[in-house]
Write a protein that holds these residues in place. Sequence first.
Motif, mmCIF file in Angstrom:
data_model
loop_
_atom_site.group_PDB
_atom_site.id
_atom_site.type_symbol
_atom_site.label_atom_id
_atom_site.label_comp_id
_atom_site.label_asym_id
_atom_site.label_seq_id
_atom_site.Cartn_x
_atom_site.Cartn_y
_atom_site.Cartn_z
ATOM 1 N N ALA A 1 50.421 31.976 41.237
ATOM 2 C CA ALA A 1 49.300 32.936 41.661
ATOM 3 C C ALA A 1 48.432 32.710 42.758
ATOM 4 C CB ALA A 1 48.512 33.444 40.436
ATOM 5 N N ARG A 2 49.155 31.473 43.658
ATOM 6 C CA ARG A 2 48.380 30.938 44.616
ATOM 7 C C ARG A 2 48.269 31.902 45.840
ATOM 8 N NH1 ARG A 2 50.703 25.030 45.649
ATOM 9 N NH2 ARG A 2 52.409 26.049 44.702
ATOM 10 N N GLY A 3 46.887 32.027 46.144
ATOM 11 C CA GLY A 3 46.472 33.041 47.345
ATOM 12 C C GLY A 3 46.188 34.426 46.727
ATOM 13 N N VAL A 4 46.401 34.819 45.325
ATOM 14 C CA VAL A 4 46.004 36.145 44.764
ATOM 15 C C VAL A 4 44.378 36.233 44.440
ATOM 16 C CG1 VAL A 4 46.410 37.908 42.831
ATOM 17 C CG2 VAL A 4 48.367 36.299 44.036
ATOM 18 N N THR A 5 44.031 37.302 44.816
ATOM 19 C CA THR A 5 42.559 37.392 44.676
ATOM 20 C C THR A 5 42.150 37.433 43.140
ATOM 21 O OG1 THR A 5 42.582 39.856 44.700
ATOM 22 C CG2 THR A 5 42.056 38.659 46.804
ATOM 23 N N VAL A 6 41.030 37.428 42.774
ATOM 24 C CA VAL A 6 40.560 37.017 41.633
ATOM 25 C C VAL A 6 40.616 38.476 40.838
ATOM 26 C CG1 VAL A 6 38.666 36.795 39.899
ATOM 27 C CG2 VAL A 6 39.145 35.119 41.935
ATOM 28 N N ASP A 7 40.134 39.608 41.680
ATOM 29 C CA ASP A 7 40.055 41.125 41.152
ATOM 30 C C ASP A 7 41.528 41.284 40.720
ATOM 31 O OD1 ASP A 7 37.492 41.151 41.746
ATOM 32 O OD2 ASP A 7 37.556 41.960 43.568
ATOM 33 N N ALA A 8 42.591 41.094 41.521
ATOM 34 C CA ALA A 8 43.808 41.246 41.409
ATOM 35 C C ALA A 8 44.437 40.666 40.251
ATOM 36 C CB ALA A 8 44.848 40.926 42.512
ATOM 37 N N ILE A 9 44.214 39.315 39.860
ATOM 38 C CA ILE A 9 44.566 38.800 38.705
ATOM 39 C C ILE A 9 43.861 39.398 37.332
ATOM 40 C CG2 ILE A 9 44.391 36.447 37.400
ATOM 41 C CD1 ILE A 9 46.646 36.414 39.329
ATOM 42 N N THR A 10 42.528 39.826 37.524
ATOM 43 C CA THR A 10 41.957 40.362 36.619
ATOM 44 C C THR A 10 42.811 41.718 36.106
ATOM 45 O OG1 THR A 10 39.642 39.453 37.245
ATOM 46 C CG2 THR A 10 39.540 41.332 35.636
ATOM 47 N N ALA A 11 43.074 42.357 37.009
ATOM 48 C CA ALA A 11 43.631 43.770 36.869
ATOM 49 C C ALA A 11 45.062 43.434 36.065
ATOM 50 C CB ALA A 11 44.094 44.601 38.183
ATOM 51 N N LEU A 12 45.647 42.232 36.462
ATOM 52 C CA LEU A 12 47.048 41.835 36.199
ATOM 53 C C LEU A 12 46.866 41.538 34.696
ATOM 54 C CD1 LEU A 12 50.098 41.022 36.307
ATOM 55 C CD2 LEU A 12 49.197 38.920 37.058
ATOM 56 N N ARG A 13 45.774 40.626 34.309
ATOM 57 C CA ARG A 13 45.486 40.434 32.804
ATOM 58 C C ARG A 13 45.183 41.545 32.120
ATOM 59 N NH1 ARG A 13 43.898 35.050 31.974
ATOM 60 N NH2 ARG A 13 43.497 33.806 33.803
ATOM 61 N N LYS A 14 44.515 42.555 32.579
ATOM 62 C CA LYS A 14 44.376 43.783 31.919
ATOM 63 C C LYS A 14 45.553 44.547 31.512
ATOM 64 C CE LYS A 14 41.725 48.187 32.006
ATOM 65 N NZ LYS A 14 41.857 49.351 32.604
ATOM 66 N N GLU A 15 46.300 44.557 32.400
ATOM 67 C CA GLU A 15 47.681 45.371 32.208
ATOM 68 C C GLU A 15 48.624 44.663 31.143
ATOM 69 O OE1 GLU A 15 51.556 46.673 34.920
ATOM 70 O OE2 GLU A 15 49.678 45.797 35.887
ATOM 71 N N ALA A 16 48.651 43.401 31.136
ATOM 72 C CA ALA A 16 49.251 42.506 30.402
ATOM 73 C C ALA A 16 48.629 42.589 28.912
ATOM 74 C CB ALA A 16 49.179 40.972 30.913
ATOM 75 N N ARG A 17 47.474 42.595 28.748
ATOM 76 C CA ARG A 17 46.891 42.745 27.506
ATOM 77 C C ARG A 17 47.220 44.103 26.774
ATOM 78 N NH1 ARG A 17 42.352 40.692 28.866
ATOM 79 N NH2 ARG A 17 41.723 42.501 29.885
ATOM 80 N N GLU A 18 47.249 45.386 27.608
ATOM 81 C CA GLU A 18 47.516 46.480 27.140
ATOM 82 C C GLU A 18 49.126 46.691 26.785
ATOM 83 O OE1 GLU A 18 46.523 49.075 30.503
ATOM 84 O OE2 GLU A 18 44.432 49.025 29.930
ATOM 85 N N ALA A 19 49.974 45.741 27.394
ATOM 86 C CA ALA A 19 51.536 45.611 27.135
ATOM 87 C C ALA A 19 51.679 44.713 25.985
ATOM 88 C CB ALA A 19 52.095 45.544 28.390
ATOM 89 N N GLY A 20 50.783 44.200 25.242
ATOM 90 C CA GLY A 20 51.079 43.113 24.429
ATOM 91 C C GLY A 20 51.503 41.685 24.858
#
Length: 164
Positions: free
Chosen positions: A30-49
């Motif tokens: 995830a080099r170069g990806v913004t923190v906001d984008a990773i936070t959104a990815l984490r949220k989506e992952a959490r919702e999907a189990g």
Amino acid sequence: MALNLEGKKAIVAEVAEAAKGAQSAVVADARGVTVDAITALRKEAREAGVTMRVVRNTLARRALQGTDYECLTESFSGPTLIAFSAEHPGAAARIFKDFAKQQDQFEVKAAAFEGALVDAELLASLPTYDEAIAKLMSVMKEASAGKLVRTIAAVRDQKEQEAA
């Protein structure tokens, strides 16, 4: 910030526990990806189990020793983001694939299913449980409709032969 020994042991235990209950695992950079984008990815992952964690490579190697996902250790270089799918084998791969379409810097390095390296695209294309049930029901419906049509045609043919 430097981790002390207890913190490192806790991370290793957490990742090892996630690996034990997982159906598949996906590793990404995830080099170069913004923190906001990773936070959104984490949220989506959490919702999907999906359990997602940024882990140091040495700690990840140690955590995956003796698990089905030890085959992923070759892909640990640079910043490592690892995700484990507990409920559906393709969930993490699908989330990462969709995220990679939005973020050019995000790169899926490797994926594993049942102790073997697999293509992340293939893993992402697996149907979900609901999609698989829908496909099965569709096939069963088509099969039963076809049988009904053949049965009616056979009755029609039999009646035509009796009339002739």
